[in-house]
Design an enzyme around this catalytic site. Structure first.
Site, PDB file in Angstrom:
ATOM      1  N   CYS A 153      -5.337  -9.323   3.377  1.00 53.99           N
ATOM      2  CA  CYS A 153      -6.641  -8.430   3.514  1.00 53.99           C
ATOM      3  C   CYS A 153      -8.029  -9.194   3.663  1.00 53.99           C
ATOM      4  O   CYS A 153      -8.531  -8.813   5.082  1.00 53.99           O
ATOM      5  CB  CYS A 153      -6.811  -7.396   2.651  1.00 53.99           C
ATOM      6  SG  CYS A 153      -5.265  -6.285   2.361  1.00 53.99           S
TER       7      CYS A 153
ATOM      8  N   VAL B  54       0.863  -1.075   0.063  1.00 52.93           N
ATOM      9  CA  VAL B  54      -0.015  -0.182  -0.016  1.00 52.93           C
ATOM     10  C   VAL B  54       0.829   1.301  -0.016  1.00 52.93           C
ATOM     11  O   VAL B  54       0.786   2.137  -0.876  1.00 52.93           O
ATOM     12  CB  VAL B  54      -0.800   0.043   1.298  1.00 52.93           C
ATOM     13  CG1 VAL B  54      -1.763   1.299   1.218  1.00 52.93           C
ATOM     14  CG2 VAL B  54      -1.830  -1.327   1.205  1.00 52.93           C
TER      15      VAL B  54
ATOM     16  N   LYS C  72      -8.100 -11.516   6.990  1.00 47.48           N
ATOM     17  CA  LYS C  72      -7.785 -10.915   8.080  1.00 47.48           C
ATOM     18  C   LYS C  72      -9.190  -9.846   8.576  1.00 47.48           C
ATOM     19  O   LYS C  72      -9.524  -9.701   9.646  1.00 47.48           O
ATOM     20  CB  LYS C  72      -6.513 -10.298   8.068  1.00 47.48           C
ATOM     21  CG  LYS C  72      -6.183  -9.096   9.278  1.00 47.48           C
ATOM     22  CD  LYS C  72      -5.012  -8.367   9.103  1.00 47.48           C
ATOM     23  CE  LYS C  72      -4.822  -7.325   8.185  1.00 47.48           C
ATOM     24  NZ  LYS C  72      -5.272  -6.167   8.716  1.00 47.48           N
TER      25      LYS C  72
ATOM     26  N   ARG D 167       0.692 -15.074   1.664  1.00 48.43           N
ATOM     27  CA  ARG D 167      -0.186 -14.819   3.028  1.00 48.43           C
ATOM     28  C   ARG D 167      -1.470 -15.606   2.745  1.00 48.43           C
ATOM     29  O   ARG D 167      -2.312 -15.228   2.163  1.00 48.43           O
ATOM     30  CB  ARG D 167      -0.105 -13.306   3.560  1.00 48.43           C
ATOM     31  CG  ARG D 167       1.166 -13.100   3.853  1.00 48.43           C
ATOM     32  CD  ARG D 167       1.260 -11.533   4.399  1.00 48.43           C
ATOM     33  NE  ARG D 167       1.302 -10.728   3.204  1.00 48.43           N
ATOM     34  CZ  ARG D 167       1.167  -9.520   3.309  1.00 48.43           C
ATOM     35  NH1 ARG D 167       1.314  -8.854   4.140  1.00 48.43           N
ATOM     36  NH2 ARG D 167       1.431  -8.829   2.088  1.00 48.43           N
TER      37      ARG D 167
ATOM     38  N   ASP E 147      10.830   3.902   5.987  1.00 54.95           N
ATOM     39  CA  ASP E 147      10.473   2.718   6.672  1.00 54.95           C
ATOM     40  C   ASP E 147      11.667   2.427   7.585  1.00 54.95           C
ATOM     41  O   ASP E 147      12.577   2.710   7.409  1.00 54.95           O
ATOM     42  CB  ASP E 147      10.537   1.489   5.545  1.00 54.95           C
ATOM     43  CG  ASP E 147       9.668   0.215   5.822  1.00 54.95           C
ATOM     44  OD1 ASP E 147       8.858   0.001   5.341  1.00 54.95           O
ATOM     45  OD2 ASP E 147      10.334  -0.428   6.792  1.00 54.95           O
TER      46      ASP E 147
ATOM     47  N   GLU F   7      -3.605  -6.323  -4.727  1.00 49.34           N
ATOM     48  CA  GLU F   7      -1.902  -6.528  -5.102  1.00 49.34           C
ATOM     49  C   GLU F   7      -2.094  -7.065  -6.563  1.00 49.34           C
ATOM     50  O   GLU F   7      -3.020  -7.687  -7.140  1.00 49.34           O
ATOM     51  CB  GLU F   7      -1.850  -7.665  -4.251  1.00 49.34           C
ATOM     52  CG  GLU F   7      -1.288  -7.374  -2.685  1.00 49.34           C
ATOM     53  CD  GLU F   7      -0.723  -8.532  -1.963  1.00 49.34           C
ATOM     54  OE1 GLU F   7      -0.230  -9.466  -2.496  1.00 49.34           O
ATOM     55  OE2 GLU F   7      -0.978  -8.377  -0.692  1.00 49.34           O
TER      56      GLU F   7
ATOM     57  N   LYS G  97     -14.365   0.477   4.946  1.00 55.60           N
ATOM     58  CA  LYS G  97     -13.232  -0.410   4.581  1.00 55.60           C
ATOM     59  C   LYS G  97     -13.563  -1.919   5.048  1.00 55.60           C
ATOM     60  O   LYS G  97     -13.201  -2.984   4.206  1.00 55.60           O
ATOM     61  CB  LYS G  97     -12.016   0.128   5.289  1.00 55.60           C
ATOM     62  CG  LYS G  97     -10.623  -1.013   4.874  1.00 55.60           C
ATOM     63  CD  LYS G  97     -10.417  -1.131   3.448  1.00 55.60           C
ATOM     64  CE  LYS G  97      -9.457  -2.323   3.267  1.00 55.60           C
ATOM     65  NZ  LYS G  97      -8.172  -1.850   3.255  1.00 55.60           N
TER      66      LYS G  97
ATOM     67  N   GLY H 128      -7.814 -15.567  -0.252  1.00 63.04           N
ATOM     68  CA  GLY H 128      -6.620 -15.807   0.631  1.00 63.04           C
ATOM     69  C   GLY H 128      -5.999 -14.233   0.749  1.00 63.04           C
ATOM     70  O   GLY H 128      -6.710 -13.287   0.069  1.00 63.04           O
TER      71      GLY H 128
ATOM     72  N   LYS I 164      14.818  -3.025   2.994  1.00 61.06           N
ATOM     73  CA  LYS I 164      13.783  -2.458   2.142  1.00 61.06           C
ATOM     74  C   LYS I 164      14.492  -1.000   1.731  1.00 61.06           C
ATOM     75  O   LYS I 164      14.296  -0.659   0.377  1.00 61.06           O
ATOM     76  CB  LYS I 164      12.552  -2.122   3.045  1.00 61.06           C
ATOM     77  CG  LYS I 164      11.431  -2.494   2.177  1.00 61.06           C
ATOM     78  CD  LYS I 164      10.159  -2.269   2.927  1.00 61.06           C
ATOM     79  CE  LYS I 164       9.457  -3.546   3.178  1.00 61.06           C
ATOM     80  NZ  LYS I 164       8.237  -3.245   3.820  1.00 61.06           N
TER      81      LYS I 164
HETATM   82  C1  UDX Z   1      -8.395  -7.159  -1.469  1.00 66.63           C
HETATM   83  C2  UDX Z   1      -9.506  -5.952  -1.802  1.00 66.63           C
HETATM   84  O1  UDX Z   1      -9.772  -6.339  -3.183  1.00 66.63           O
HETATM   85  C3  UDX Z   1      -8.898  -4.763  -1.983  1.00 66.63           C
HETATM   86  O2  UDX Z   1     -10.036  -3.928  -2.186  1.00 66.63           O
HETATM   87  C4  UDX Z   1      -8.534  -4.476  -0.394  1.00 66.63           C
HETATM   88  O3  UDX Z   1      -7.645  -3.168  -0.356  1.00 66.63           O
HETATM   89  C5  UDX Z   1      -7.448  -5.577  -0.169  1.00 66.63           C
HETATM   90  O4  UDX Z   1      -7.758  -6.741  -0.118  1.00 66.63           O
HETATM   91  P1  UDX Z   1      -6.329  -8.387  -2.844  1.00 66.63           P
HETATM   92  O5  UDX Z   1      -6.104  -8.884  -1.311  1.00 66.63           O
HETATM   93  O6  UDX Z   1      -5.055  -7.819  -3.321  1.00 66.63           O
HETATM   94  O7  UDX Z   1      -7.575  -7.015  -2.459  1.00 66.63           O
HETATM   95  O8  UDX Z   1      -7.063  -9.498  -3.534  1.00 66.63           O
HETATM   96  P2  UDX Z   1      -8.296  -9.490  -4.488  1.00 66.63           P
HETATM   97  O9  UDX Z   1      -7.872  -9.411  -5.953  1.00 66.63           O
HETATM   98  O10 UDX Z   1      -9.498  -8.969  -3.755  1.00 66.63           O
HETATM   99  O11 UDX Z   1      -8.697 -11.056  -4.064  1.00 66.63           O
HETATM  100  C6  UDX Z   1      -8.504 -11.770  -3.063  1.00 66.63           C
HETATM  101  C7  UDX Z   1      -8.827 -13.356  -3.148  1.00 66.63           C
HETATM  102  O12 UDX Z   1     -10.190 -13.562  -3.382  1.00 66.63           O
HETATM  103  C8  UDX Z   1      -7.856 -13.828  -3.740  1.00 66.63           C
HETATM  104  O13 UDX Z   1      -7.585 -15.036  -3.306  1.00 66.63           O
HETATM  105  C9  UDX Z   1      -8.543 -14.179  -5.054  1.00 66.63           C
HETATM  106  O14 UDX Z   1      -8.016 -15.545  -5.755  1.00 66.63           O
HETATM  107  C10 UDX Z   1      -9.959 -14.531  -4.561  1.00 66.63           C
HETATM  108  N1  UDX Z   1     -11.021 -14.419  -5.701  1.00 66.63           N
HETATM  109  C11 UDX Z   1     -11.407 -13.160  -6.118  1.00 66.63           C
HETATM  110  C12 UDX Z   1     -11.898 -15.364  -5.732  1.00 66.63           C
HETATM  111  O15 UDX Z   1     -11.812 -16.548  -5.235  1.00 66.63           O
HETATM  112  N2  UDX Z   1     -13.062 -15.253  -6.796  1.00 66.63           N
HETATM  113  C13 UDX Z   1     -13.236 -13.946  -7.119  1.00 66.63           C
HETATM  114  O16 UDX Z   1     -14.279 -13.959  -7.773  1.00 66.63           O
HETATM  115  C14 UDX Z   1     -12.304 -12.981  -6.951  1.00 66.63           C
END
Ligand code: UDX
Length: 447
Positions: free
Chosen positions: A274, A13, A277, A341, A32, A164, A217, A271, A37
């Site tokens: 975010c 982020v 958790k 993670r 940081d 991500e 959020k 997974g 890093k």
């Molecule tokens: C997420 C939120 O999208 C973001 O807005 C927040 O700020 C942080 O958490 P991120 O963890 O990067 O972002 O991943 P994201 O693209 O949302 O996917 C999360 C998980 O859901 C992944 O494991 C992905 O494989 C899974 N997923 C996503 C599904 O299984 N099916 C889907 O249709 C979409």
């Protein structure tokens, strides 16, 4: 005049925000405490895998719009705003959120700002439970600074929503900006900053109080998790129905504008750092407030059971896993990241190992991270590519939908594997093609 900003915490982020702000012409100081890093980013390299961010960072370093430090005085004295982007991991059995990094950073900012004459705004981007700013962070500021809150020093909540792997796109073109503050000066300062950053591209802006901003959020991530667990529960049902296919069902319901087509990809669940958790966080907050949030508890449980479903699917082909060579294709929690993670791959591997299967793993980006978690287990082998992973395997499981796995044809599986059983955990293959010559099944596919 262009404001100058500092960003504390150079994770996904923070580094994405710092780089994108700098790329838009604002002078940014990234801070940081991790020297390794800092050395990495000063060289224009990334401490994690994120497409597009590297070249942008290098450009900003070349233009001199970004610099890095570990010294709070450097970061605060010479800037007008400080974005706090440190992590808030979950702790203890109750899954309470650990605010220690946020508190430590706030105290350091206050100490560095003490001798400053101009007003300084702190913007909290870290995800915190609703109510944190009002009940914990504002009192912390009053106790640790002589400055008057809302006059000499400001505090706003402005959560980020970046994914991500799409960090640049999401930071440059957010769907919306949320600003949580009761105070006019604080809110206006941040609105002005965002206006200068986004100019003609300014997304919808919601001004509210801090508790709503914090809740937005949590609710946002809980809703995304809900969509995923919902479609996975429909997938479980489709698997028990002759001729059913969850992908077609998802497409059909996705046309409904009230539902929308996104986040309805059935698979092995969510997974990452975010969604799991934050879901635990909101369940824990609900419980503390006297509300047993059954709905969100079930959403979480459905997700936890995705790894078991894969084992059941393998067992629909082979009775015993003992001694079988299983290829796990994909370790990252999703494609285009090296992040493992809370990745479902880890739970699947642990279940396979419990049944004495021999496991070969491969991921285009996450091998190093996986090695540091899985360690040395003679029965977990690290392949150099997908072909090496499936060589002589009895079964292959698609765990992460990387593009390169989509190119593995049924002929290749047949040629390389001992017993070509293929479990498509992320629906990347056309069942009508792959089931012709392979023992093939996929999530959400009826018998
Ligand atoms: C997420 C939120 O999208 C973001 O807005 C927040 O700020 C942080 O958490 P991120 O963890 O990067 O972002 O991943 P994201 O693209 O949302 O996917 C999360 C998980 O859901 C992944 O494991 C992905 O494989 C899974 N997923 C996503 C599904 O299984 N099916 C889907 O249709 C979409």
């Amino acid at each position: 005049m262009q404001p100058r900003a500092s960003v504390i915490g150079l994770g996904h982020v923070g580094l994405s925000a710092a780089t994108c702000f700098a790329h838009k012409g604002t002078h940014v100081i990234g801070l940081d405490k991790d020297q390794v890093k800092l050395d990495t980013v000063r060289k224009g390299k990334l401490p994690f895998y994120e497409q597009e961010l590297g070249p942008m960072l290098q450009e900003c370093l070349k233009n001199g719009t970004i610099e890095f430090t570990s010294d709070y005085k450097d970061a605060v004295e010479d800037t007008n705003l400080t974005f706090v982007c440190v992590s808030t991991p979950s702790i203890n059995e109750q899954n309470e959120v650990d605010l220690s990094y946020v508190k430590e950073v706030l105290k350091s900012i206050l100490a560095a700002a003490e001798s400053k004459e101009e007003y300084h705004l702190i913007v909290l981007q870290s995800t915190v439970p609703p109510g944190t700013t009002d009940t914990i962070l504002e009192p912390l500021i009053s106790q640790n600074s002589k400055k008057r809150l809302g006059k000499d020093i400001g505090l706003c909540v402005s959560p980020e929503f970046l994914r991500e792997g799409r960090a640049v796109e999401d930071t440059r073109h957010p769907d919306r900006l949320i600003i949580g503050s009761y105070n006019e000066l604080d809110a206006n300062t941040l609105v002005d900053f965002y206006k200068k950053i986004y100019r003609d591209d300014l997304p919808p802006l919601l001004l509210t109080n801090s508790v709503n901003a914090e809740m937005i959020k949590y609710a946002n991530n809980a809703f995304l998790a809900t969509k995923i667990s919902f479609i996975n529960s429909i997938a479980n049902l489709c698997e028990r129905l002759r001729g059913a296919d969850v992908n077609i069902v998802a497409r059909g319901i996705g046309f409904d504008k009230r539902i929308g087509e996104q986040f309805l990809n059935a698979g092995l669940g969510f997974g990452g750092s975010c969604l799991p958790k934050d879901l635990r966080g909101i369940i824990s907050v609900s419980y503390k407030l006297g509300y047993d949030n059954d709905l969100l508890g079930t959403i979480y449980k459905v997700n936890e059971l995705r790894a078991d479903r894969v084992i059941e699917l393998i067992k629909s082909f082979v009775q015993e896993l003992k001694g079988k060579r299983i290829a796990v294709l994909g370790l990252a929690f999703k494609p285009n990241t090296d992040d493992i993670r809370e990745a479902v791959s880890l739970r699947i591997i642990s279940k396979l190992r419990k049944e004495d299967a021999s496991v070969v793993v491969y991921d285009p980006e996450a091998m190093e991270n996986a090695k540091s978690v899985l360690g040395k287990d003679d029965d977990v082998k690290y392949a150099r590519n997908s072909l090496e992973a499936i060589k002589d395997a009895d079964c292959a499981i698609i765990v992460t939908e990387w593009d390169e796995f989509k190119k593995i044809t049924p002929e290749i599986f047949n040629r390389e594997m001992r017993e070509p059983i293929l479990i498509d955990g992320r629906r990347i293959y056309d069942p009508s093609v792959y089931s012709k010559s392979l023992k093939f099944t996929a999530i959400g596919l009826g018998t």
